[in-house]
Design an enzyme around this catalytic site. Sequence first.
Site, PDB file in Angstrom:
ATOM      1  N   ASP A  19       0.834  -1.215   0.000  1.00  0.00           N
ATOM      2  CA  ASP A  19       0.000   0.000   0.000  1.00  0.00           C
ATOM      3  C   ASP A  19       0.865   1.260   0.000  1.00  0.00           C
ATOM      4  O   ASP A  19       1.990   1.250   0.483  1.00  0.00           O
ATOM      5  CB  ASP A  19      -0.917  -0.029   1.233  1.00  0.00           C
ATOM      6  CG  ASP A  19      -2.096   0.932   1.110  1.00  0.00           C
ATOM      7  OD1 ASP A  19      -2.371   1.397  -0.016  1.00  0.00           O
ATOM      8  OD2 ASP A  19      -2.726   1.210   2.138  1.00  0.00           O
ATOM      9  N   ASN A  67     -10.929  -2.460  -5.339  1.00  0.00           N
ATOM     10  CA  ASN A  67     -10.154  -1.488  -6.125  1.00  0.00           C
ATOM     11  C   ASN A  67     -10.830  -1.132  -7.456  1.00  0.00           C
ATOM     12  O   ASN A  67     -10.468  -0.134  -8.088  1.00  0.00           O
ATOM     13  CB  ASN A  67      -8.719  -1.983  -6.377  1.00  0.00           C
ATOM     14  CG  ASN A  67      -7.825  -1.937  -5.147  1.00  0.00           C
ATOM     15  OD1 ASN A  67      -6.933  -2.778  -4.983  1.00  0.00           O
ATOM     16  ND2 ASN A  67      -8.038  -0.971  -4.262  1.00  0.00           N
TER      17      ASN A  67
HETATM   18  C1  IPE Z   1      -5.394  -2.686  -0.132  1.00  0.00           C
HETATM   19  O1  IPE Z   1      -5.058  -1.346  -0.303  1.00  0.00           O
HETATM   20  C2  IPE Z   1      -5.408  -3.413  -1.442  1.00  0.00           C
HETATM   21  C3  IPE Z   1      -4.105  -3.595  -2.077  1.00  0.00           C
HETATM   22  C4  IPE Z   1      -2.950  -3.260  -1.559  1.00  0.00           C
HETATM   23  C5  IPE Z   1      -4.141  -4.220  -3.355  1.00  0.00           C
HETATM   24  P1  IPE Z   1      -6.181  -0.235  -0.487  1.00  0.00           P
HETATM   25  O2  IPE Z   1      -5.477   1.051  -0.674  1.00  0.00           O
HETATM   26  O3  IPE Z   1      -7.133  -0.648  -1.547  1.00  0.00           O
HETATM   27  O4  IPE Z   1      -6.931  -0.300   0.909  1.00  0.00           O
HETATM   28  P2  IPE Z   1      -7.800   0.790   1.677  1.00  0.00           P
HETATM   29  O5  IPE Z   1      -8.809   1.318   0.713  1.00  0.00           O
HETATM   30  O6  IPE Z   1      -6.855   1.855   2.139  1.00  0.00           O
HETATM   31  O7  IPE Z   1      -8.393   0.041   2.820  1.00  0.00           O
HETATM   32  C1  IPE Z   2      -1.544   0.314  -3.363  1.00  0.00           C
HETATM   33  O1  IPE Z   2      -1.356   1.678  -3.403  1.00  0.00           O
HETATM   34  C2  IPE Z   2      -1.774  -0.274  -4.732  1.00  0.00           C
HETATM   35  C3  IPE Z   2      -3.137  -0.735  -4.972  1.00  0.00           C
HETATM   36  C4  IPE Z   2      -4.104  -0.729  -4.102  1.00  0.00           C
HETATM   37  C5  IPE Z   2      -3.429  -1.230  -6.290  1.00  0.00           C
HETATM   38  P1  IPE Z   2      -2.571   2.697  -3.392  1.00  0.00           P
HETATM   39  O2  IPE Z   2      -2.934   2.983  -4.806  1.00  0.00           O
HETATM   40  O3  IPE Z   2      -3.667   2.203  -2.545  1.00  0.00           O
HETATM   41  O4  IPE Z   2      -1.867   3.968  -2.748  1.00  0.00           O
HETATM   42  P2  IPE Z   2      -2.491   4.965  -1.675  1.00  0.00           P
HETATM   43  O5  IPE Z   2      -2.993   4.125  -0.544  1.00  0.00           O
HETATM   44  O6  IPE Z   2      -3.587   5.710  -2.353  1.00  0.00           O
HETATM   45  O7  IPE Z   2      -1.342   5.832  -1.264  1.00  0.00           O
HETATM   46 MG    MG Z   3      -4.081   2.397  -0.578  1.00  0.00          MG
END
Ligand code: IPE
Ligand code: IPE
Ligand code: MG
Length: 246
Positions: A19, A67
């Site tokens: 993340d 996502n």
């Molecule tokens: C969790 O991260 C999913 C992945 C790392 C693929 P998210 O960014 O989607 O999670 P939330 O929305 O902060 O809970």
């Molecule tokens: C994790 O990074 C990757 C996926 C969930 C695909 P994020 O895209 O959630 O990055 P933040 O949490 O917005 O910084």
């Molecule tokens: Mg995230």
Amino acid sequence: MLRQIDAARLPRHVAIIMDGNGRWARNRHLPRVAGHRAGISSVRAAVETAARLHLPALTLYAFSTENWKRPESETSFLMRLLRRYLRDELSELQENNIRLQAIGRISELPEAVRDELRSTCQATASNTGTVLSLALNYSGRTELVDTFRLLAERVRRGELAPEAIDEQLIGAGLFTRGLPDPDLLIRTSGELRLSNFLLWQIAYAELWVTNTLWPDFRAKHFYQAILDFQSRDRRFGGLSDEPHAE
Ligand code: IPE
Ligand code: IPE
Ligand code: MG
């Protein structure tokens, strides 16, 4: 740090919630997708580290079912990035003796992604090192729903008695069947939540959260997590091995 790690007490399965890509990009005044692109180097570092340590299993949360709520421009970028990763990393996976598999509702992914996944998984199928599971269109709750539906169907056909349903049978219905439960769950970017990842399997996983954003994650962070894991007293509801007063 590598020398401090006790090779006899390694986690058998490490799961990582990758993340913080968006925040990494925002900190640099870049579009979010630049963070996803930069995260590929961290995936490579994590996979190489798992192979170097001979970890039996590494599971990476790459794309959750939730996502899909993101803008189409971002989800389609992630799907293209995934295809490119699979194509470009095959030789790296082979060199590291990694067996790739995908977990999640794979049938709902775009066909081009499914094709690339199928060929990379097949190409690495006879590798005997770390099993790398990429969680794609994954959600812990839907995984359980699918498993319970299959079991219910077997009960309906008279093949299975309800009393025969136990933890082993449920575990055997999950995408992670055949793998030990994660001993260590790592989450980057500081968020203190599970975001629907491996809900059944992490019942007794040790949690390790770092503020490091995923694109900055390297082998040293992985070693830190493992060293911290090795300092934990895992009791599984019992008592620790240390002598205790009656
Ligand atoms: C969790 O991260 C999913 C992945 C790392 C693929 P998210 O960014 O989607 O999670 P939330 O929305 O902060 O809970
Ligand atoms: C994790 O990074 C990757 C996926 C969930 C695909 P994020 O895209 O959630 O990055 P933040 O949490 O917005 O910084
Ligand atoms: Mg995230």
